[in-house]
Design a protein around this motif. Sequence first.
Motif, mmCIF file in Angstrom:
data_model
loop_
_atom_site.group_PDB
_atom_site.id
_atom_site.type_symbol
_atom_site.label_atom_id
_atom_site.label_comp_id
_atom_site.label_asym_id
_atom_site.label_seq_id
_atom_site.Cartn_x
_atom_site.Cartn_y
_atom_site.Cartn_z
ATOM 1 N N ASN A 60 1.277 2.674 -7.252
ATOM 2 C CA ASN A 60 0.198 0.871 -7.866
ATOM 3 C C ASN A 60 0.416 -0.730 -6.546
ATOM 4 O O ASN A 60 1.328 -0.639 -7.270
ATOM 5 C CB ASN A 60 0.011 1.038 -8.657
ATOM 6 C CG ASN A 60 -0.611 2.458 -9.590
ATOM 7 O OD1 ASN A 60 -1.244 2.789 -9.046
ATOM 8 N ND2 ASN A 60 -0.134 2.666 -10.529
ATOM 9 N N TYR A 61 -0.566 -0.889 -5.821
ATOM 10 C CA TYR A 61 -0.076 -2.549 -5.522
ATOM 11 C C TYR A 61 1.012 -2.258 -4.914
ATOM 12 O O TYR A 61 1.483 -3.529 -4.250
ATOM 13 C CB TYR A 61 0.670 -3.823 -7.172
ATOM 14 C CG TYR A 61 -0.360 -3.241 -7.951
ATOM 15 C CD1 TYR A 61 -1.339 -3.265 -8.870
ATOM 16 C CD2 TYR A 61 0.646 -2.531 -8.914
ATOM 17 C CE1 TYR A 61 -2.409 -2.825 -9.813
ATOM 18 C CE2 TYR A 61 -0.029 -2.596 -10.379
ATOM 19 C CZ TYR A 61 -1.328 -3.037 -11.163
ATOM 20 O OH TYR A 61 -2.195 -2.670 -12.028
ATOM 21 N N GLY A 62 0.619 -1.386 -4.121
ATOM 22 C CA GLY A 62 2.171 -1.397 -2.977
ATOM 23 C C GLY A 62 3.417 -1.097 -3.011
ATOM 24 O O GLY A 62 4.441 -1.905 -2.766
ATOM 25 N N VAL A 63 3.838 -1.004 -4.434
ATOM 26 C CA VAL A 63 5.067 -1.255 -4.673
ATOM 27 C C VAL A 63 6.463 -0.287 -4.603
ATOM 28 O O VAL A 63 7.270 -1.063 -3.532
ATOM 29 C CB VAL A 63 5.205 -0.942 -6.209
ATOM 30 C CG1 VAL A 63 6.566 -1.429 -6.553
ATOM 31 C CG2 VAL A 63 5.040 -1.530 -6.927
ATOM 32 N N VAL A 64 6.062 0.855 -4.060
ATOM 33 C CA VAL A 64 6.357 1.370 -3.218
ATOM 34 C C VAL A 64 6.569 1.371 -1.515
ATOM 35 O O VAL A 64 7.898 1.587 -1.038
ATOM 36 C CB VAL A 64 6.398 2.653 -3.698
ATOM 37 C CG1 VAL A 64 8.058 4.414 -2.873
ATOM 38 C CG2 VAL A 64 6.780 3.458 -5.565
#
Length: 269
Positions: free
Chosen positions: A10-14
């Motif tokens: 989510n939200y480009g965390v990884v």
Amino acid sequence: MHADDFRRDNYGVVSGLRDGGYSDDMTLAAIAGAHKRLITSPPVAVFPHPLASDLSFSRYWNYLRKQTFVLESYISRVNWLMNRGLFSFHCYLSWGFVAPYFMAAVHIAAALQIYIKGYSYEETTCTTSGLLLASCLAICTLTELLSMWNLTRIEVQLCNMLSPEAPKLSLDYYNWSLIFVALLVDNFLYPISAFRSHFSQSINWSGIRYHLKNGKINKIERNRGRGPKFTDLGGKHLYGKKGAPPKATFLSSLARSLCQWHQPKKYEV
């Protein structure tokens, strides 16, 4: 931020960390701030980190470079703004901390020169306002060191209470004169290290050199055996005492795999 945010990216965390990300804490803080998410931490988390006894300036400089190099990495506009703000604010405060001591040293040196040459203050244009400010600075310094001593005393007591099985920590090993000198040296060198990291865009981290481009890692050079063998100021070896990872036998690897397989996962019901 929850574990599902990492599992589902989510939200480009990884993906932000995977595709050239470098600083995990600053990146996570920027993502959480941009999406109005909260990052929680335990109310009490004190981890003493004893310094090694064989520290050198080159080893300290490399550690300081690591602290400033992370401000050059970013994955978003918010992350870049946060890092630039910390860069400017920290440099301003660091040299703002050192400058009064430099000016006080100049005033004291001028007063000593007048005293050694036998001049009186009436015969010179020197005023006592500089010495008065130097005296105020000395009082502030003593107050600061006293506050640091009290805070360290509380932290030492807390560590001894939370970990009674560990070796007892003590304030007897602290040399507060050297700590004060270390504060001056660290704050003086921090802006220099920050500008060095900004213009070089590379860092040697335990024998591995990372290169940044547009805030992301774009090149990694592995030089095992030629880089520093320490990962931080605590004297830990990166690959053990002999510089290589310990070789495990087939039976020990199999036993470790079985133990991990039987261990229940936290997210399993």
